[in-house]
Write a protein that holds these residues in place. Structure first.
Motif, PDB file in Angstrom:
ATOM      1  N   ALA A 163     -19.858 -24.018  -2.006  1.00  0.00           N
ATOM      2  CA  ALA A 163     -20.176 -22.630  -1.685  1.00  0.00           C
ATOM      3  C   ALA A 163     -20.792 -22.464  -0.306  1.00  0.00           C
ATOM      4  N   GLN A 170     -19.719 -15.389  -5.545  1.00  0.00           N
ATOM      5  CA  GLN A 170     -18.623 -15.853  -4.697  1.00  0.00           C
ATOM      6  C   GLN A 170     -17.371 -16.037  -5.557  1.00  0.00           C
ATOM      7  N   ARG A 215     -14.329 -16.710  -4.917  1.00  0.00           N
ATOM      8  CA  ARG A 215     -13.488 -17.873  -4.611  1.00  0.00           C
ATOM      9  C   ARG A 215     -14.002 -19.112  -5.323  1.00  0.00           C
TER      10      ARG A 215
END
Length: 349
Positions: A124, A187, A189
């Motif tokens: 991340a 996040q 993704r």
């Protein structure tokens, strides 16, 4: 036991030959069962392929779609299950032997989730996407989580009892779980990348992952094997262990290093696998007795049986999809944990 060990020059009395033969036969049968389960893991999947065809494809890749499924997905998945299962089983056996805590487990004491936090943090915030890069962060996370649990469990004037370590592990696990959840939710993704991995899964992992984690697991396993005799000495208590020549501090430090290597590599490869490291060493001691040489050997074989069995069961129960193996092991391990909490007679004898 301590005096008997001193009289024999620091070595435990030899077990009767029939006990050794029984343990060896049991280990051989477990290895055969593991081989059968490996075939089942390669055979069973969302794409139905006859067993005879799978058997033929094992020895001859004809370039078909079925061959692609077998060689590119199912075989790597099975090999990863062997490697990760052995790693988690050995780590659990080491933790229980070193701490003399029957409830010690990489999952319960936060080690696996610490490794998971390291991987998620690296992906991340540092953009690390390769397994080779992530595994180093997994080692760091496992080491930090282990240290935090021990410091919390031994805080104050009392020593780190099994109960205090479990409570400290629950507290560290809760904090790490909250942090991981926040990162994954903020996040998208990272969430899409880790949504299956974070519950423990062998799916979708290929030989490149196996090639990264297997050497670290191999080193951790060699350290564990080398520690088998000193761990037998630690079972007598620190003072008795020192009296028969065991270097208590270096032994614990080497065991901690092995646990970090085993848990970090296993978590980087398949995510945090729950309860396998807790249940398997108890089964090994039930079969083979308290000798750590046999406990470690049985744990290295029985843990892959449990993990691959859970993986195959998840594919069968979730068909045409699948249930992640980490979820199945948690469902199977929950009752085991409750039984161990209720039966404190399962101590490190």
């Amino acid at each position: 036991m301590a005096s008997l060990t001193r009289e024999t020059g620091g070595k435990a009395p030899a077990a009767p030959r029939h006990h050794v033969a029984r343990r060896g036969l049991g280990l051989l049968l477990a290895a055969v069962a593991l081989g059968v389960l490996c075939l089942a893991s390669i055979w069973v999947g969302t794409r139905g392929i006859a067993f005879t065809e799978v058997w033929g494809l094992l020895w001859h890749d004809d370039g078909s779609k079925d061959a692609l499924v077998v060689h590119e997905y199912r075989i790597p998945r099975t090999v990863l299950g062997l490697v990760v299962g052995a790693a988690v089983g050995l780590a659990g056996a080491l933790m229980q032997a070193v701490t003399r805590n029957p409830l010690a487990d990489p999952g319960l004491l936060g080690v696996s989730l610490g490794a998971s936090t390291g991987v998620i943090t690296a992906s991340a915030f540092a953009g690390v996407v390769s397994v080779l890069g992530q595994v180093w962060f997994a080692f760091a996370g496992a080491a930090i989580a282990s240290a935090a649990v021990f410091l919390l469990g031994s805080a104050g004037r009392t020593r780190a009892t099994p109960e205090r370590l479990v409570i400290a592990g629950a507290a560290v696990t809760a904090v790490l779980y909250a942090f991981n959840s926040a990162v994954l939710l903020l996040q998208p993704r990272i969430f899409n990348e880790f949504r299956f991995w974070q519950v423990g899964s062998l799916a979708g992992r290929q030989f490149d992952v196996v090639a990264v984690v297997a050497p670290f697991v191999g080193v951790g396993a060699l350290i564990a094997i080398a520690l088998a005799r000193p761990l037998n000495g630690l079972a007598l208590g620190d003072e008795a262990a020192r009296g028969i020549g065991v270097r208590v501090g270096p032994t614990r430090l080497a065991a901690a290093l092995a646990v970090v290597l085993l848990c970090g590599a296993a978590t980087a490869g398949a995510g945090p696998i729950a309860f396998v490291g807790l249940a398997v060493p108890h089964i090994a001691r039930f079969i083979a007795g308290p000798d750590q040489r046999w406990v470690l050997a049985y744990s290295a074989v029985l843990a892959p049986i449990l993990l691959l069995g859970a993986d195959v069961l998840g594919r069968v129960l979730g068909s045409p999809g699948e249930i992640q193996s980490g979820i199945v092991t948690a469902l199977l391990g929950g009752p085991v944990f409750l039984a161990l909490c209720r039966r404190r007679k399962l101590v490190m004898l």
